[in-house]
Design an enzyme around this catalytic site. Structure first.
Site, PDB file in Angstrom:
ATOM      1  CD  GLU A   1     -87.937  31.400   4.800  1.00 31.94           C
ATOM      2  OE1 GLU A   1     -87.553  32.424   4.199  1.00 31.94           O
ATOM      3  OE2 GLU A   1     -89.072  30.905   4.640  1.00 31.94           O
TER       4      GLU A   1
ATOM      5  CD  GLU B   1     -97.813  30.098   6.550  1.00 35.80           C
ATOM      6  OE1 GLU B   1     -97.355  29.805   5.421  1.00 35.80           O
ATOM      7  OE2 GLU B   1     -97.232  30.841   7.343  1.00 35.80           O
TER       8      GLU B   1
END
Lengths: 388, 273
Positions: B42, B53
């Site tokens: 990824e 995040e």
């Protein structure tokens, strides 16, 4: 449950862990606004705690000078000194109903953080306010106010240490503490249901003003004028007049001028549509530095309902520069004995321009906050200190 | 390259922010995790408002942005990579939506397909809004991975199932201790809701060690996704001024540990995809 949109704008662009809390919030909001008990409590607090209704005042000197009837909706007289409390009270009560025991909020200049801290104290909810470290240094007085009101002020030290980072920090807190926490968003921005919820709680401004002006003026005004940062005070004023033959004008912060590359006017000076902080809406273009003399307006984007109203032609948006706003700030102070905040000074400037051009003969301006917080800048700008 | 084929054996799926802490070092780091046994990588395309995040990944994104990463640099980066495993672009919808002259996701997807991206993970794209991106992915033969959170249920889960391809990213929260029973319980609970989906299930839990990877796979996951533990190595190396080669060695070693953990967790399961 369907996400509410404003034509192609708005929506709910959030990471999956935030979907559930936002759906719950939307359901709680929809149930609350159908509940008589909720409205009874909200209206009681708006009146007895907040000081509503706030009056509409005809600015006689300005009206004569510009040859138009100029009315001011006195939101600066609301407890706390700005319209912010309408929203924080509404959302605070909503949080209580949902069984939350904790409020979190983001703040830039500290006005919304302070209004949240007031409601946290009033309703006995633990309050944490996220504020960029840069802003904490610049807005010391509001930090003191929030702390005195019992709120915890969390310095955000990542990135540019500003409002955008404070929003991110609050969102992360919400994901981690969904069960007990309500995120009290300060303007009609962000993912659904925040834009429609904040509009609903602010729309008391226009409901009152619509009756008051008919009493004073004998008719509806030709135009409503308000400043637009995120856009909550303007929606608060406009919404009650939506189906009337009344023109809407939003005064955006034009900073140093829309050609200077330093402004915060996405509607009047940018064609960019982006997905920003959970919503699809207009933003200032990439090469523009986000700037306004007014700390409450220097937001690089705008609430999605405004983007939709501009696209449909229901409202017009004009950029008002720092300089024009400062001149209106001084003019209102001197002519009417009212010191406005820098934010509504943008709306005053636009209203005076519309009156002067003969475009409209009667205008209702939302005076959304008082100018105490801006005195330091005003003193420097206008040489008000004896030593200088 | 097909994403689901990468899960034929328990897969190790590392995440790195592209351009962290710089373009050339980042190329070496991606090669290192691939060398260490990654089955899919990824590749984070840095976005300035990474609201999904935690602070570790946010810092990585800031480092990459400061070093000049942009969507066009990212595509150049991907086209330069030759690691022999499928690549998934992880980014935010604003970048996808805004790219190119035409509004909507199609120009971004087209360019991604050209440089060799095999699929997308877009954390802030709700399935409700995913129609145009799904259509663009179909047009260019790319996969679209969705993140299932601990709170994903009902209609949203159904919509994801309709749109997902490649694999599903199962996000769950690791308890405080990381103990065996706890990891198993969380993993099983997270996987139960999507047990009958016909895509591989990759689990991200804040996995740090081979032991965690083993437990998660033995509790039923088809693969493990690891971000922070790797980004931490990059961050430490950057802070200490370590040579790129030394950091790459550490990443490769960590990758080996995690891949081995995933393999060790595989129960003999006949008829497994």
């Amino acid at each position: 449950m369907a996400t509410e949109r404003f034509d192609e704008f708005g929506g709910r662009h959030v990471p999956e862990p935030l979907e559930e809390p936002l759906e719950e919030l939307a359901a709680g909001f929809e149930a609350a606004i159908e509940s008589e008990e909720f409205w009874a409590e909200f209206e009681h607090l708006l009146e007895h705690y907040g000081g509503r209704p706030t009056p509409v005042f005809r600015a006689d000197t300005l009206s004569e000078r510009y040859d138009a009837d100029i009315y001011l909706k006195h939101e600066d007289l609301l407890h706390g000194g700005a319209h912010k409390l309408n929203n924080t009270l509404g959302q605070g009560l909503l949080a209580k109903r949902a069984g939350k025991n904790r409020l979190i909020a983001e703040t830039g200049a500290g006005q919304h953080g302070t209004a949240t801290a007031m409601v946290g104290a009033l309703l006995d909810l633990d309050t944490t306010v996220y504020m960029g470290r840069q802003d904490i240094q610049r807005q010391e007085m509001n930090v003191f106010r929030m702390r005195l009101l019992g709120a915890e002020v969390q310095a955000v030290t990542r990135g540019n240490e500003g409002l955008a980072e404070a929003v991110d920090a609050a969102l992360e807190d919400l994901v981690a503490n969904t069960e007990q926490t309500h995120y009290l968003v300060g303007s009609a921005v962000g993912p659904d249901p925040f834009p429609r919820m904040v509009r609903e709680f602010q729309s008391v401004i226009g409901r009152e003003a619509r009756e008051q002006i008919q009493e004073l003026h004998g008719d509806l005004p030709e135009a409503c004028v308000a400043c637009v940062g995120g856009g909550s005070n303007s929606l608060g004023l406009f919404t009650a007049f939506r189906d009337d033959d009344v023109a809407f004008y939003g005064a955006e912060p034009g900073g140093k001028g829309v050609d200077s590359g330093r402004h915060s006017a996405p509607l009047s000076a940018s064609d960019e549509v982006e997905i920003f902080q959970g919503m699809r809406t207009k933003v200032i273009d990439e090469d523009t530095e986000n700037h306004s003399v007014s700390a409450g307006l220097d937001y690089p984007s705008v609430g999605p309902e405004h983007a939709a109203m501009q696209a449909s032609g229901r409202a017009e948006y004009h950029a008002v520069t720092d300089e024009e706003a400062m001149a209106a700030f001084r003019e209102l102070s001197e002519s009417e004995g009212i010191i406005p905040a820098f934010e509504p000074s943008h709306a005053i400037a636009l209203a005076l321009e519309l009156a002067e051009s003969g475009e409209h003969d009667s205008l209702l301006v939302n005076l959304c906050g008082r100018g105490d917080k801006d005195m330091r800048t005003a003193a420097e700008q206008f040489d008000l200190t004896p030593s200088s | 390259m097909s994403l689901d084929a990468a899960f034929d054996e328990p897969a190790f799926v590392p995440y790195l922010a592209v351009g962290d802490p710089g373009y050339d070092a980042s190329l070496r780091y991606v090669e290192a995790v691939a060398e260490g046994g990654a089955d899919v990588v990824e590749l984070g395309l840095p976005f300035s408002e990474p609201i999904a995040e935690g602070s570790t990944i946010q810092s990585a994104i800031v480092r990459a942005l400061e070093a000049g990463m942009t969507p066009d640099r990212y595509f150049e980066f991907v086209s330069e990579l030759d690691v022999g495993v499928p690549l998934v672009c992880m980014t935010y919808y604003n970048l996808v939506y805004q790219y190119g002259d035409e509004a909507g996701p199609r120009p971004f997807v087209e360019r991604a397909a050209e440089v060799g991206v095999d699929g997308f993970v877009i954390p802030d794209l709700p399935a409700e809004e995913a129609g145009p991106l799904r259509a663009a992915c179909d047009a260019f033969g790319l996969d679209l991975v969705f993140i299932v959170a601990p709170t994903t249920e009902g209609e949203r889960l159904d919509r994801m199932r309709e749109f997902v391809s490649g694999y599903v990213y199962v996000q769950a929260r690791l308890g405080t201790t990381g103990a065996r029973e706890e990891v198993s319980e969380y993993t099983e609970r997270s996987l139960a809701r999507i047990a009958d989906w016909d895509v591989p299930k990759a689990v991200g839990f804040g996995i740090k060690t081979g032991g965690h990877a083993e437990r998660i796979v033995s509790a039923g996951a088809d693969g493990v996704i690891v971000g922070s533990a790797l980004v931490d190595i990059v961050a430490d190396g950057h802070e200490n001024g370590d040579p790129t080669g030394a950091v790459a060695d550490r990443l490769e070693q960590k990758a080996r540990e995690l891949k081995q953990g995933a393999l060790d967790g595989a129960p003999p399961r006949p008829g497994r995809r």
